[in-house]
Design an enzyme around this catalytic site. Structure first.
Site, PDB file in Angstrom:
ATOM      1  N   GLU A 172       0.832  -1.211   0.000  1.00 26.10           N
ATOM      2  CA  GLU A 172       0.000   0.000   0.000  1.00 26.10           C
ATOM      3  C   GLU A 172       0.869   1.265   0.000  1.00 26.10           C
ATOM      4  OE1 GLU A 172      -1.345  -2.807   1.603  1.00 26.10           O
ATOM      5  OE2 GLU A 172      -2.625  -2.700  -0.166  1.00 26.10           O
ATOM      6  N   ASN A 215      -1.095  -8.016  -3.247  1.00 28.69           N
ATOM      7  CA  ASN A 215      -1.743  -7.154  -4.228  1.00 28.69           C
ATOM      8  C   ASN A 215      -0.749  -6.248  -4.954  1.00 28.69           C
ATOM      9  OD1 ASN A 215      -2.072  -5.958  -1.281  1.00 28.69           O
ATOM     10  ND2 ASN A 215      -1.792  -4.229  -2.673  1.00 28.69           N
ATOM     11  N   ASP A 257      -6.882  -4.906  -4.439  1.00 31.17           N
ATOM     12  CA  ASP A 257      -6.175  -5.357  -3.227  1.00 31.17           C
ATOM     13  C   ASP A 257      -6.533  -6.804  -2.892  1.00 31.17           C
ATOM     14  OD1 ASP A 257      -4.611  -5.400  -0.928  1.00 31.17           O
ATOM     15  OD2 ASP A 257      -6.051  -4.314   0.300  1.00 31.17           O
TER      16      ASP A 257
HETATM   17 CA    CA Z   1      -2.956  -5.097   0.699  1.00 27.04          CA
END
Ligand code: CA
Length: 721
Positions: A207, A283, A328
């Site tokens: 992220e 992700n 994600d």
């Molecule tokens: Ca993630």
């Protein structure tokens, strides 16, 4: 590879060839031994069910125990044998390891605890002194999922990327290595696994703009043996191996700018017979594929299951569960190995229920997809085509042009909480969720075609304005707060490819699972209970209120002829920090004190009393802010504060609810956020990310949110008293 590494490899190979060291046989009864575990002992784990020697008990990580002293007929007599207070207030996710009467586990900020498994007495404790400012790189709490043990040593990784080896007897440090580029926001929350004298560890951070990889370190020296990057880097720098050169053909644009992602932050399993290591990857970074790889492409090896040669770190095969990940949807969820009879043939399979909502059964020798079926509501894909092995995306799955509501949300239909497989019932038990996600593509990217601002460290390419506006619009339609997401326990038949039973939970974010030969299934819940179910029917057979939300998976072991069931209690993780509705979670009501609980038949120890929280939102200080400043505060809050303190400044109760700040904290708001004066408590200094004006605006936004919820009152929050 240098000469000494070659020699160590040769030595490791020799030791495997000549069999287990003699001390690995029949653990001594006379004096305590300390984690004298090796590969032969883990591979034969069923011959010593009193121990829980590896993360998922066995290398295949079924989280099934052959112990049955505690069983469906007597489980109602379970009582607390002992409890150990960790003295922490955040998430506890570890699977304790128990070997020959000693328990090794981890807690908040990667602290390691060695306990007497019979009494709970602390033998030693090791604090790796994680710099608290590193907490801001942790998307999902300052958690740790446990240790590995090997030949008298205890191995664990720290939130700030170090791999540490301790003496199992004393807790003294044997070695420590840095596993990351410290200029990048990598974190480690996962438990290492150990295969053939190699300690395997990955990391997280997708992220925040990092490139995923996992590594193997020599167990005795801490030297790096090999490293496998899960996504290609900048082609100009050359590719590390042919696998990545081929993977680069599935990417477009300048993907390396955002790191690419694919971080290996949790699941691994190992098959000693096939000598294959299985690893799940995470992700994309950023989430939005339009930004990450403009022009498309599957973006290998994001969201994939990788089958690896553990000696060389080379790829045997891969299966990508979510090609061109846009949501994600990690494939880092728990991997279980089992032998299943499918159409009359025994198949060596690998099972996974990743975030994307499909339950996958793969042939683990070849990587061939056997089945993939929705185990939960899914709107991003209609089905998985078994011929191509690819999901069939729905038109609603893309958010390139408009904001979309997509199920599941980024938190997934199943997250890191381990599932369990019971060979007796043939069922896989899944801690399942049904969260709805709001996905909107970064406005800045839509307008400029450029990468979104990088000064906000939590940056998945999402437009938070549209996110908030959509959430507020939905609340207006409903005339109140959004209903809590659904959390439930699911028994799934991997052969019939269907649900056998489900149990609804009050909270959406609950604990991992343990199943036993006593026809039992154990799970802790987010609303603060520890529960035993009949593994075949799902009937609740026993439950104890804990007042503390549980997310960690339970284990079971035996000492001196008595079976124990143990679990760590302490709410947190992504769902506990920001995703939940505090009305449904124990952490919304009680102080989130951390414990290890161990239960046994006839246990008489009292459950600890946990203090209740004050739920009244105090009167707020006056603050001058223009509409534009409030707007900036909201935007900045979403980008820098929300991931820990919750959407709309409403916390899940694990870290402080900012609407509840007392006057003395309001008075030093800028010093806390900008100068970092309480970073020792885990609140990082943010002066490199936000200006003092931004801090003022965030403060104004938080106060405005508190005032909104004070008057009129929000049901269940400030109206409870
Ligand atoms: Ca993630």
């Amino acid at each position: 590879m240098n000469t000494s590494t070659r020699m160590l490899l040769a030595l490791a190979a020799f030791c495997v060839a000549c069999g287990a060291p003699s001390f690995a046989k029949s653990p001594a009864k006379v004096s305590r031994t300390y984690a004298l575990v090796d590969g032969a002992r883990i591979a034969a784990a069923d011959s010593e069910p009193q121990n829980w020697m590896a993360h998922g008990r066995t290398y295949g990580e079924q989280r099934f125990s052959p112990l049955k002293q505690v069983n469906a007929g007597n489980v109602e007599k379970l009582g607390l044998a002992w409890s150990y207070a960790t003295g922490t207030l955040r998430g506890l996710q570890a699977t304790p390891i128990v070997v020959d009467g000693m328990m090794f586990t981890t807690g908040v900020w990667s602290v390691v605890y060695a306990l007497d498994a019979k009494t709970g007495q602390e033998i030693w404790k090791y604090d790796p002194e994680v710099p608290r400012e590193w907490g801001r790189y942790a998307c999902c709490d300052a958690v740790n999922r446990g240790v590995a043990v090997w030949k008298g040593s205890v191995y664990f990784a720290t939130l700030d990327g170090r791999l540490v080896c301790l003496d199992a007897r004393t807790g003294g440090r044997r070695w420590e290595v840095n596993t990351i580029d410290r200029s990048k926001p990598y974190t480690i929350t996962g438990a290492p696994r150990i295969v053939k004298d190699k300690v395997l560890i990955g990391n997280g951070g997708a992220e925040y703009g990092v490139r995923g990889y996992f590594s193997a370190y020599d167990a005795s020296t801490g030297k790096l043996v090999w490293r496998f990057y899960t996504v290609p880097g900048n082609p100009k720098d050359g590719f590390e191996n042919p696998e990545l050169e081929a993977a680069a053909k599935t990417w477009n644009g300048e993907w390396w700018v955002g790191g690419g992602g694919g971080t290996v932050w949790d699941s691994m399993a190992y098959d000693p017979d096939l000598d294959t290591l299985y690893v799940g990857t995470g992700n994309g970074s950023p989430w939005a594929r339009d930004i990450r790889s403009p022009g498309g492409g599957d973006n290998l090896f994001l969201s994939s299951i990788l089958a690896m040669n553990p000696d060389t770190g080379r790829l045997k095969w891969h299966y990508q569960v979510t090609p061109a990940d846009n949501w994600d949807y990690t494939a880092t969820q728990h991997i279980i190995l089992a032998d299943l009879v499918i159409e009359g043939k025994t198949r060596k399979v690998l099972m996974q229920a990743p975030k994307n909502g499909f339950f996958y059964v793969l042939d683990r020798e070849t990587g061939q997809l056997i089945s993939a079926d929705k185990f939960a509501p899914v709107t991003w894909a209609s089905r998985v085509d078994l011929t191509t092995g690819r999901p069939v995306e729905t038109p609603e799955a893309t958010y390139s042009r408009e904001t979309r509501l997509i199920v599941p949300a980024p938190v997934g239909a199943h997250n890191w909480q381990p599932m369990a497989y019971n060979p007796g019932t043939g069922l896989v038990y899944i801690p399942a969720m049904q969260p709805m996600g709001i996905y909107a593509l970064s406005k800045e990217f839509q307008e400029t075609g450029k990468y979104p601002r990088r000064d906000m460290f939590w940056n998945p390419g999402i437009d938070w304005d549209a996110f908030i506006d959509t959430a507020l619009g939905l609340m207006e339609q409903l005339g109140g707060p959004l209903p809590p997401d659904r959390g439930y326990l699911k028994a799934w038949d991997p052969l019939q490819k269907k649900t056998v039973w489900e149990i609804e939970h009050p909270a959406f974010w609950n604990g991992g699972l343990l199943t036993t030969a006593g026809d039992l299934l154990f799970q802790g819940t987010g609303d603060g209970r520890f529960v035993a179910y009949a593994a075949d029917t799902g009937k609740i057979l026993w439950a104890v209120p804990t007042s503390i939300g549980i997310i960690a998976p339970p284990i079971t072991y035996e000492v001196d002829g008595e079976q124990y069931v143990a679990v760590m209690a302490g709410y947190g993780g992504s769902g506990g920090l920001s995703g939940g509705d505090p009305r449904t979670m124990a952490s919304g009501k009680y102080v989130n004190e951390g414990y290890v609980f161990a239960f046994k038949l006839g246990g008489k120890a009292p459950m600890p009393r946990v203090a209740e929280k004050n739920h009244l939102i105090p009167e707020q200080p006056a603050i001058d802010a223009t509409a534009a400043q409030l707007e900036n505060g909201k935007y900045r809050y979403m980008g820098t504060c929300m991931v820990c303190h919750g959407a709309l400044a409403m916390s899940g109760g694990v870290v402080p609810d900012l609407r509840m700040l007392p006057p003395e904290k309001h008075a030093i708001f800028n010093e806390i956020v900008y100068d970092g004066i309480i970073h020792g408590a885990g609140m990082p200094k943010l002066s490199d990310l936000v200006s003092e004006q931004d801090v003022h605006d965030i403060h104004a936004y938080v106060i405005s949110r508190a005032n909104e919820d004070r008057n009129p009152p929000v049901p269940g929050v400030d109206s409870e008293k």
